[in-house]
Design a protein around this motif. Structure first.
Motif, PDB file in Angstrom:
ATOM      1  N   MET A  29      16.927  27.208  39.238  1.00 21.59           N
ATOM      2  CA  MET A  29      17.803  28.065  40.050  1.00 21.59           C
ATOM      3  C   MET A  29      18.775  27.235  40.895  1.00 21.59           C
ATOM      4  O   MET A  29      19.944  27.594  41.041  1.00 21.59           O
ATOM      5  CB  MET A  29      16.965  28.991  40.932  1.00 21.59           C
ATOM      6  CG  MET A  29      16.625  30.302  40.221  1.00 21.59           C
ATOM      7  SD  MET A  29      15.521  31.396  41.142  1.00 21.59           S
ATOM      8  CE  MET A  29      16.299  31.520  42.722  1.00 21.59           C
ATOM      9  N   ASN A  74      24.148  37.053  34.908  1.00 22.79           N
ATOM     10  CA  ASN A  74      23.705  38.036  35.913  1.00 22.79           C
ATOM     11  C   ASN A  74      22.297  37.742  36.412  1.00 22.79           C
ATOM     12  O   ASN A  74      21.796  38.400  37.297  1.00 22.79           O
ATOM     13  CB  ASN A  74      23.816  39.458  35.360  1.00 22.79           C
ATOM     14  CG  ASN A  74      22.952  39.688  34.134  1.00 22.79           C
ATOM     15  OD1 ASN A  74      22.516  38.729  33.494  1.00 22.79           O
ATOM     16  ND2 ASN A  74      22.701  40.935  33.804  1.00 22.79           N
ATOM     17  N   THR A  75      21.614  36.752  35.822  1.00 21.79           N
ATOM     18  CA  THR A  75      20.307  36.379  36.360  1.00 21.79           C
ATOM     19  C   THR A  75      20.335  34.907  36.786  1.00 21.79           C
ATOM     20  O   THR A  75      20.961  34.077  36.121  1.00 21.79           O
ATOM     21  CB  THR A  75      19.146  36.600  35.352  1.00 21.79           C
ATOM     22  OG1 THR A  75      19.005  35.422  34.565  1.00 21.79           O
ATOM     23  CG2 THR A  75      19.385  37.794  34.457  1.00 21.79           C
ATOM     24  N   ALA A  76      19.679  34.614  37.870  1.00 18.79           N
ATOM     25  CA  ALA A  76      19.746  33.279  38.474  1.00 18.79           C
ATOM     26  C   ALA A  76      19.109  32.219  37.582  1.00 18.79           C
ATOM     27  O   ALA A  76      19.614  31.103  37.482  1.00 18.79           O
ATOM     28  CB  ALA A  76      19.051  33.307  39.829  1.00 18.79           C
ATOM     29  N   ILE A  77      17.995  32.575  36.936  1.00 19.59           N
ATOM     30  CA  ILE A  77      17.295  31.594  36.104  1.00 19.59           C
ATOM     31  C   ILE A  77      18.117  31.271  34.860  1.00 19.59           C
ATOM     32  O   ILE A  77      18.280  30.100  34.504  1.00 19.59           O
ATOM     33  CB  ILE A  77      15.878  32.101  35.737  1.00 19.59           C
ATOM     34  CG1 ILE A  77      15.030  32.223  37.012  1.00 19.59           C
ATOM     35  CG2 ILE A  77      15.213  31.170  34.725  1.00 19.59           C
ATOM     36  CD1 ILE A  77      13.718  32.967  36.830  1.00 19.59           C
ATOM     37  N   THR A  78      18.667  32.280  34.230  1.00 20.44           N
ATOM     38  CA  THR A  78      19.491  32.041  33.044  1.00 20.44           C
ATOM     39  C   THR A  78      20.706  31.191  33.403  1.00 20.44           C
ATOM     40  O   THR A  78      21.098  30.294  32.657  1.00 20.44           O
ATOM     41  CB  THR A  78      19.940  33.374  32.419  1.00 20.44           C
ATOM     42  OG1 THR A  78      18.791  34.189  32.253  1.00 20.44           O
ATOM     43  CG2 THR A  78      20.592  33.162  31.071  1.00 20.44           C
TER      44      THR A  78
ATOM     45  N   VAL B 346      18.639  40.998  43.199  1.00 18.43           N
ATOM     46  CA  VAL B 346      17.793  40.150  42.345  1.00 18.43           C
ATOM     47  C   VAL B 346      17.615  40.859  40.998  1.00 18.43           C
ATOM     48  O   VAL B 346      17.217  42.022  40.946  1.00 18.43           O
ATOM     49  CB  VAL B 346      16.403  39.887  42.969  1.00 18.43           C
ATOM     50  CG1 VAL B 346      15.681  38.797  42.190  1.00 18.43           C
ATOM     51  CG2 VAL B 346      16.521  39.508  44.438  1.00 18.43           C
ATOM     52  N   HIS B 347      17.918  40.158  39.922  1.00 20.34           N
ATOM     53  CA  HIS B 347      17.782  40.750  38.590  1.00 20.34           C
ATOM     54  C   HIS B 347      16.295  40.914  38.244  1.00 20.34           C
ATOM     55  O   HIS B 347      15.497  40.021  38.555  1.00 20.34           O
ATOM     56  CB  HIS B 347      18.464  39.837  37.569  1.00 20.34           C
ATOM     57  CG  HIS B 347      18.700  40.493  36.249  1.00 20.34           C
ATOM     58  ND1 HIS B 347      17.727  40.602  35.283  1.00 20.34           N
ATOM     59  CD2 HIS B 347      19.806  41.095  35.739  1.00 20.34           C
ATOM     60  CE1 HIS B 347      18.220  41.232  34.233  1.00 20.34           C
ATOM     61  NE2 HIS B 347      19.483  41.545  34.481  1.00 20.34           N
ATOM     62  N   PHE B 349      14.732  40.452  35.606  1.00 21.41           N
ATOM     63  CA  PHE B 349      14.261  39.301  34.812  1.00 21.41           C
ATOM     64  C   PHE B 349      13.829  38.145  35.714  1.00 21.41           C
ATOM     65  O   PHE B 349      12.788  37.520  35.485  1.00 21.41           O
ATOM     66  CB  PHE B 349      15.372  38.850  33.856  1.00 21.41           C
ATOM     67  CG  PHE B 349      15.086  37.537  33.185  1.00 21.41           C
ATOM     68  CD1 PHE B 349      14.203  37.457  32.121  1.00 21.41           C
ATOM     69  CD2 PHE B 349      15.696  36.370  33.633  1.00 21.41           C
ATOM     70  CE1 PHE B 349      13.936  36.243  31.517  1.00 21.41           C
ATOM     71  CE2 PHE B 349      15.429  35.152  33.030  1.00 21.41           C
ATOM     72  CZ  PHE B 349      14.547  35.091  31.970  1.00 21.41           C
ATOM     73  N   ASP B 350      14.633  37.864  36.745  1.00 21.36           N
ATOM     74  CA  ASP B 350      14.277  36.783  37.669  1.00 21.36           C
ATOM     75  C   ASP B 350      12.979  37.100  38.409  1.00 21.36           C
ATOM     76  O   ASP B 350      12.127  36.220  38.587  1.00 21.36           O
ATOM     77  CB  ASP B 350      15.411  36.551  38.678  1.00 21.36           C
ATOM     78  CG  ASP B 350      16.618  35.854  38.046  1.00 21.36           C
ATOM     79  OD1 ASP B 350      16.419  35.078  37.095  1.00 21.36           O
ATOM     80  OD2 ASP B 350      17.747  36.086  38.509  1.00 21.36           O
ATOM     81  N   MET B 353      10.074  36.589  35.960  1.00 19.53           N
ATOM     82  CA  MET B 353       9.798  35.170  35.714  1.00 19.53           C
ATOM     83  C   MET B 353       9.061  34.539  36.895  1.00 19.53           C
ATOM     84  O   MET B 353       8.115  33.773  36.719  1.00 19.53           O
ATOM     85  CB  MET B 353      11.109  34.414  35.458  1.00 19.53           C
ATOM     86  CG  MET B 353      11.742  34.660  34.112  1.00 19.53           C
ATOM     87  SD  MET B 353      10.718  34.124  32.730  1.00 19.53           S
ATOM     88  CE  MET B 353      10.679  32.358  32.993  1.00 19.53           C
ATOM     89  N   TRP B 354       9.515  34.868  38.096  1.00 13.72           N
ATOM     90  CA  TRP B 354       8.859  34.338  39.297  1.00 13.72           C
ATOM     91  C   TRP B 354       7.422  34.839  39.412  1.00 13.72           C
ATOM     92  O   TRP B 354       6.509  34.079  39.748  1.00 13.72           O
ATOM     93  CB  TRP B 354       9.642  34.730  40.559  1.00 13.72           C
ATOM     94  CG  TRP B 354      10.645  33.690  40.948  1.00 13.72           C
ATOM     95  CD1 TRP B 354      11.997  33.778  40.873  1.00 13.72           C
ATOM     96  CD2 TRP B 354      10.353  32.374  41.463  1.00 13.72           C
ATOM     97  NE1 TRP B 354      12.573  32.607  41.290  1.00 13.72           N
ATOM     98  CE2 TRP B 354      11.600  31.731  41.658  1.00 13.72           C
ATOM     99  CE3 TRP B 354       9.183  31.681  41.755  1.00 13.72           C
ATOM    100  CZ2 TRP B 354      11.692  30.422  42.153  1.00 13.72           C
ATOM    101  CZ3 TRP B 354       9.279  30.380  42.237  1.00 13.72           C
ATOM    102  CH2 TRP B 354      10.518  29.763  42.433  1.00 13.72           C
ATOM    103  N   PHE B 409      15.867  34.326  47.307  1.00 10.97           N
ATOM    104  CA  PHE B 409      17.197  34.829  46.946  1.00 10.97           C
ATOM    105  C   PHE B 409      18.028  35.153  48.181  1.00 10.97           C
ATOM    106  O   PHE B 409      19.158  35.568  48.063  1.00 10.97           O
ATOM    107  CB  PHE B 409      17.064  36.064  46.049  1.00 10.97           C
ATOM    108  CG  PHE B 409      16.654  35.720  44.647  1.00 10.97           C
ATOM    109  CD1 PHE B 409      17.612  35.531  43.665  1.00 10.97           C
ATOM    110  CD2 PHE B 409      15.319  35.535  44.324  1.00 10.97           C
ATOM    111  CE1 PHE B 409      17.244  35.187  42.381  1.00 10.97           C
ATOM    112  CE2 PHE B 409      14.945  35.190  43.037  1.00 10.97           C
ATOM    113  CZ  PHE B 409      15.904  35.013  42.061  1.00 10.97           C
TER     114      PHE B 409
END
Lengths: 144, 411
Positions: A29, A74-78, B346-347, B349-350, B353-354, B409
């Motif tokens: 991130m 749109n996603t922080a990890i990606t 916050v998406h 998906f994130d 994953m967390w 975030f």
């Protein structure tokens, strides 16, 4: 730095994290946060990388016959994962990008950290970047 | 239902080997039960026992193992019949799961009896498996699919439903419990109104089977489909209940062995129900183990299950609703133990994953309900779906984990 050297550098950085999932995500991130902003005009369907679960917009152009990549997600990890690919391929010639294997995702255990489906997304991104390089390679030749 | 024995969640947890492990260095917290539930030892034992001692192809075998396998398979049919309170055991057809049950009705009933201009009513809450089979049928027959709308809480608008019903309505197909929002639908009333209009009714009970007693005679549905894997049973097997009169009127779903009486190259006659709909060698081992899953649920009892899951849902609301940026989806007054949500900025998906990094399994995305997500104007949610083995303590850890993620975030 060569593409190999850049990949080895990433592999080394991730080995320090020792497989700790939370630390790894944190690091990914942080990498994403340092990615330069993508111009809003590229945030549309034309620039979406297909095959990704989350959305990635990517734009590529030539600067002194070297390929420059701008991207966002749109996603922080990606976004962090995309930033790793950009770090490896940005500033290289189209031919160099097309010739080289991108092997660092497997070496840093992307399967473990982002799951098989995400790895497919990662593969789609690499493919897209190579396609951009292919498209741009004709421009350098005609321009020359 | 009153068979509940004195038991505790701690004792129940001991029955589930998979729960006792670390994931990413943290004790596993499994909140993805609406996708699939974990399996108790009794189910695992039934599977291995079948393969170790009884494995043979069923029906028509004259040897001892074939006889044992056939009895075990047919015993499950009896067990399922009682589980859903069917009038007759022959009204139970084994399938791959809920999806196949719905497709079977759409093709074997719908394709035979529906025609151009007929109407099929489903709802805004449906899983893709209770949308797409009807769209395929509509394409094949010229029938039209109509949608029951919902309110902001995720409840069906029954007044709007009444307006959709007419003599054109031939099929009504809705879920008992919504997989994305947890809404428990008033299926008895919905079915009664559909019958008044002359329609045939199907209930998708995939999410209901693990949480709610099923009684096909009480709700008077014509068809009801469910999957074993969501009710602590094996994957790849489910059951379809259908009223005898309707099942007998239908064409076969697939052709092959088992489903025939006589085959000649000139003419083939079909077997009686339920075999008419079970072409080919079925998933015998998993059918056999489904009985163990039913017995597991019965040994705990739906009263205990309901009370415990209500406790979990209330606690989830208590500890999750005040997390900064929290938007919950689905606040129906009748609701199963599902907490679907997003956190501002916050998406999903994130978040997923967390949470996984912290050993917590949830589902993120559209949950195979894209039309519902479109109605909510979101891409997806994070969904925590609870089961009988989840605890208050796990919800507390989950809430703390979410607060920690939100902070990352808000830097």
């Amino acid at each position: 730095m060569s593409i190999e050297a850049k990949q080895e550098e990433i592999i080394e950085e991730f080995s320090v994290l020792d497989g700790d999932m939370e630390m790894t995500i944190n690091y990914i991130m942080e990498l994403g946060e340092s990615l330069p902003e993508l111009d809003d005009k590229y945030r549309n369907e034309d620039y979406i990388v297909k095959g990704c679960q989350s959305k990635v917009w990517m734009h590529a152009y030539l600067n002194n016959d070297k390929v420059k990549f701008d991207a966002d997600s749109n996603t922080a990890i990606t976004k962090g994962l995309v930033s790793l690919l950009i770090r490896v391929l940005d500033g290289e010639t189209p031919e160099t990008i097309m010739e080289h294997d991108i092997y660092f995702p497997e070496k840093i255990g992307m399967n473990r950290f982002i799951g098989t489906q995400r790895s497919n997304g990662f593969a789609a991104m690499i493919k897209q970047m190579k396609l951009y390089a292919l498209a741009l390679s004709s421009k350098t030749k005609t321009g020359a | 239902m009153s068979t509940a024995v004195s038991t505790s969640v701690e004792q129940i947890r001991k029955e589930f080997p998979v729960l006792h492990q670390e994931v990413n260095g943290k004790p596993l917290i499994y909140f993805d039960n609406a996708a699939t539930a974990q399996k108790p030892k009794a189910v695992l034992d039934a599977l291995s026992h079948y393969y170790e001692y009884d494995n043979a192809n069923i029906h028509r075998g004259i040897h001892t193992l074939a006889e044992r396998a056939t009895s075990a398979y047919e015993d499950t049919r009896k067990s399922v019949g009682k589980f859903v309170n069917a009038n007759e055991t022959e009204e139970i057809i084994f399938t791959k799961g809920t999806t196949e049950g719905i497709n079977l009705v759409a093709q074997a009933y719908g394709r035979k009896f529906l025609k151009d201009g007929d109407e099929i009513i489903i709802s805004q809450l449906e899983h893709h498996s209770n949308i797409v089979p009807w769209q395929i049928l509509a394409d094949q027959t010229g029938a039209v699919v109509k949608i029951i709308p919902i309110n902001e809480k995720g409840e069906l608008l029954l007044e709007e439903y009444r307006k959709l019903l007419s003599e054109k309505t031939k099929i009504l197909a809705v879920n008992y419990i919504s997989n994305s929002l947890g809404t428990i639908n008033p299926v008895k009333e919905i079915i009664s109104l559909a019958h008044d209009a002359g329609a045939v009714t199907l209930i998708d009970a995939a999410q209901a089977a693990p949480h709610h007693p099923l009684d096909v005679q009480d709700i008077d549905c014509d068809f009801l489909a469910f999957s074993a894997h969501k009710m602590y049973g094996p994957t790849g097997v489910g059951a379809l209940y259908g009223k005898r009169r309707l099942l007998e009127s239908m064409d076969p779903y697939q052709g092959g062995g088992e489903m025939i009486k006589e085959v000649t190259f000139e003419k083939t006659t079909y077997n009686d129900i339920p075999y008419k709909f079970e072409a080919g060698t079925p998933n015998i081992a998993d059918v056999v183990a489904l009985k163990a899953a039913i017995e597991f649920i019965q040994s705990i009892g739906y009263t205990f299950i309901h009370d415990h899951e209500e406790l979990l849902l209330n606690h989830a609301n208590k500890v999750l609703l005040d997390i900064p940026g929290m938007t919950p989806y689905g606040q129906a007054s009748e609701k199963a133990s599902v907490f679907s949500f997003n956190i501002d900025g916050v998406h999903p998906f994130d978040i997923g994953m967390w949470l996984d990094a912290k050993g917590i399994a949830v589902r993120t995305g559209h949950h195979c309900t894209q039309p519902l997500m479109d109605w909510l104007r979101i891409e997806g949610t994070v969904r925590a779906s609870m089961a009988i083995y989840n605890t208050i303590e796990e919800l507390d850890i989950f809430a703390e984990a979410l607060k920690d993620i939100v902070k990352k975030f808000k830097k």
